[in-house]
Design an enzyme around this catalytic site. Sequence first.
Site, short mmCIF file in Angstrom:
data_model
loop_
_atom_site.label_atom_id
_atom_site.label_comp_id
_atom_site.label_asym_id
_atom_site.label_seq_id
_atom_site.Cartn_x
_atom_site.Cartn_y
_atom_site.Cartn_z
N LYS A 22 16.33 -54.46 25.53
CA LYS A 22 15.85 -55.63 24.80
C LYS A 22 15.44 -55.21 23.38
O LYS A 22 14.68 -54.26 23.20
CB LYS A 22 14.65 -56.22 25.55
CG LYS A 22 14.17 -57.56 25.02
CD LYS A 22 13.03 -58.10 25.89
CE LYS A 22 12.54 -59.44 25.39
NZ LYS A 22 11.41 -59.95 26.21
N HIS A 29 13.91 -57.26 21.11
CA HIS A 29 12.84 -58.09 20.54
C HIS A 29 11.68 -58.12 21.53
O HIS A 29 11.77 -57.57 22.62
CB HIS A 29 13.35 -59.51 20.27
CG HIS A 29 13.81 -60.22 21.50
ND1 HIS A 29 15.05 -60.02 22.07
CD2 HIS A 29 13.18 -61.13 22.31
CE1 HIS A 29 15.19 -60.77 23.15
NE2 HIS A 29 14.06 -61.46 23.32
#
Length: 226
Positions: A113, A115
């Site tokens: 991921k 963010h």
Amino acid sequence: MADSKQVSYKTDLIQHAMSVDALRFGEFTLKSGRISPYFFNAGLLSTGPILATLSTAYAATIAEALQSSAIPEFDVLFGPAYKGIPFAATTAMTLYTQHKIAVGFAYDRKEVKDHGEGGNMVGVPVKGKKVVVLDDVMTSGKAVRGAIETVRQNGGEVVGVIQALDREEVGQDGVSSTVKELEELIGEGRVFSILKMRDLMIWLEKNGMTKDLENMKVYWDKYGLK
């Protein structure tokens, strides 16, 4: 009493797995190219009743390993994505509700991921923690090795591996044992299984499934650990 409980959760798991076709007997081609007389698909262990049965079996196996000091007290259950995620979550809960053993759980993402909190790990941080990895079926051990490496890269120490089913087969070289190879990584006697191939054979014999049992014996003679 412990022995009867062990037999009970093993039998429960076999029967529940068969009821949802997660465990089938017949003729199946494995990734290794071997023609197996049975197949275990952990992806079908996806109903409330079967997850309750599986988590009870995982938790009982872990509790027994802790009681015998085969594995040390640990902090986190790690369930490799994707199938291992519900196994880790439900087993962490069952360990507490049935055995009063409080641990967290974590799992990885297939894609990092970029963010929010970022990274490829979700759940309790494993950094500086002792971790037990949950596995479904061990063949070559590639998935478990990947899980061990993921935990190590995030600062954790894997102190045990619990698998749902150990096929008890020799490797492609016809000699080595995947379990022994993994124990070289995490410590001798720290890889456990709820079920072994021999447990399936005992169950087949008790239930009069003669043809399937004979097929299992032939396969065992050819590929089973001696």
